[in-house]
Design an enzyme around this catalytic site. Structure first.
Site, PDB file in Angstrom:
ATOM      1  N   CYS A  94       1.492  -3.839  -1.830  1.00  0.00           N
ATOM      2  CA  CYS A  94       2.610  -4.476  -1.113  1.00  0.00           C
ATOM      3  C   CYS A  94       2.988  -5.759  -1.832  1.00  0.00           C
ATOM      4  O   CYS A  94       2.121  -6.543  -2.205  1.00  0.00           O
ATOM      5  CB  CYS A  94       2.196  -4.792   0.321  1.00  0.00           C
ATOM      6  SG  CYS A  94       3.510  -5.550   1.288  1.00  0.00           S
ATOM      7  N   HIS A 140       6.741  -2.635   8.047  1.00  0.00           N
ATOM      8  CA  HIS A 140       7.231  -4.020   7.928  1.00  0.00           C
ATOM      9  C   HIS A 140       8.212  -4.347   9.056  1.00  0.00           C
ATOM     10  O   HIS A 140       8.191  -5.453   9.609  1.00  0.00           O
ATOM     11  CB  HIS A 140       7.945  -4.222   6.587  1.00  0.00           C
ATOM     12  CG  HIS A 140       7.033  -4.502   5.426  1.00  0.00           C
ATOM     13  ND1 HIS A 140       6.188  -5.585   5.371  1.00  0.00           N
ATOM     14  CD2 HIS A 140       6.875  -3.854   4.244  1.00  0.00           C
ATOM     15  CE1 HIS A 140       5.538  -5.583   4.210  1.00  0.00           C
ATOM     16  NE2 HIS A 140       5.928  -4.538   3.513  1.00  0.00           N
TER      17      HIS A 140
HETATM   18  O1  GNR Z   1       6.140  -1.567  -4.698  1.00  0.00           O
HETATM   19  C1  GNR Z   1       5.464  -1.072  -3.791  1.00  0.00           C
HETATM   20  N1  GNR Z   1       4.605  -0.055  -4.082  1.00  0.00           N
HETATM   21  C2  GNR Z   1       3.972   0.694  -3.121  1.00  0.00           C
HETATM   22  C3  GNR Z   1       2.923   1.511  -3.517  1.00  0.00           C
HETATM   23  C4  GNR Z   1       2.275   2.293  -2.590  1.00  0.00           C
HETATM   24  C5  GNR Z   1       2.643   2.294  -1.274  1.00  0.00           C
HETATM   25  C6  GNR Z   1       3.679   1.465  -0.852  1.00  0.00           C
HETATM   26  C7  GNR Z   1       4.342   0.674  -1.770  1.00  0.00           C
HETATM   27  S1  GNR Z   1       5.655  -0.321  -1.235  1.00  0.00           S
HETATM   28  C8  GNR Z   1       5.545  -1.609  -2.415  1.00  0.00           C
HETATM   29  C9  GNR Z   1       6.685  -2.592  -2.236  1.00  0.00           C
HETATM   30  C10 GNR Z   1       6.551  -3.268  -0.887  1.00  0.00           C
HETATM   31  O2  GNR Z   1       5.678  -4.044  -0.619  1.00  0.00           O
HETATM   32  N2  GNR Z   1       7.424  -2.936   0.025  1.00  0.00           N
HETATM   33  O3  GNR Z   1       7.333  -3.456   1.258  1.00  0.00           O
HETATM   34 NI    NI Z   2       5.255  -4.030   1.521  1.00  0.00          NI
END
Ligand code: GNR
Ligand code: NI
Length: 172
Positions: A94, A140
């Site tokens: 994340c 989120h």
């Molecule tokens: O870029 C991101 N990669 C990811 C990898 C595995 C599961 C979820 C994600 S989402 C994340 C970007 C992010 O934090 N979005 O809220």
């Molecule tokens: Ni995220």
């Protein structure tokens, strides 16, 4: 377009529940454009508005790994209407928990209703990484991070690590 600062945990703003958007107007589209640019630069495969401090039900996603073939997806007021029984585990990260990862089980496929960039209702069936990313982004919108699915011990380890990194940055 503009790059927006991404909020990192621990921060109360990430726990705010996002509100549905009433009207898909130019202001909403401008925010989505800025979110997409911010997401690409980060780089990330998804971004929710709450991560840039706007508690509205807005998400950008692009799981294509090819820069030539951008496939951005804009999701407004998304609602998951169906989950697959099949569960899959994936090592999740994340942008609001930089450099932290954990294996997390989630339904492998979903069906969702949402409004598109023009405010038109759409339905989408997603599986694989797209399904994973959309479920992560929709967490989120409910004020949840992937660490909230982990045991208190694992969550505490990750959040304490991030607090320590922040303290080091502040005093550097
Ligand atoms: O870029 C991101 N990669 C990811 C990898 C595995 C599961 C979820 C994600 S989402 C994340 C970007 C992010 O934090 N979005 O809220
Ligand atoms: Ni995220």
């Amino acid at each position: 377009m503009a790059i927006l600062p991404i909020i990192t945990a621990p921060d109360r703003r990430l726990k705010v529940k996002s509100k549905p958007v009433d009207v898909v107007d130019d202001a909403v589209r401008k925010l989505l454009d800025d979110m997409l640019e911010t997401m690409y630069l980060a780089p990330g495969i998804g971004l929710s508005a709450v991560q840039v401090g706007v508690a509205k039900c807005l998400i950008t996603v692009d799981v294509s790994r090819d820069e030539e073939d951008d496939a951005p997806l804009f999701l407004i007021n998304p609602e998951i209407v169906e989950y697959s029984d099949r569960i899959e585990t994936y090592n999740e990260g994340c942008l609001s928990l930089p450099d932290q990862f954990a294996d997390l089980p989630r339904p492998e496929a979903i069906t969702l209703d949402y409004l598109d960039y023009d405010g038109a209702p759409q339905q989408l069936r997603a599986d694989g990484l797209l399904s994973r990313c959309i479920q992560h982004e929709m967490d989120h919108l409910k004020g949840r991070l992937f660490v909230d699915h982990l045991s208190a011990v694992k969550r505490g380890m990750i959040l304490r690590k991030l607090e320590k990194i922040r303290r080091q940055k502040v005093t550097a």
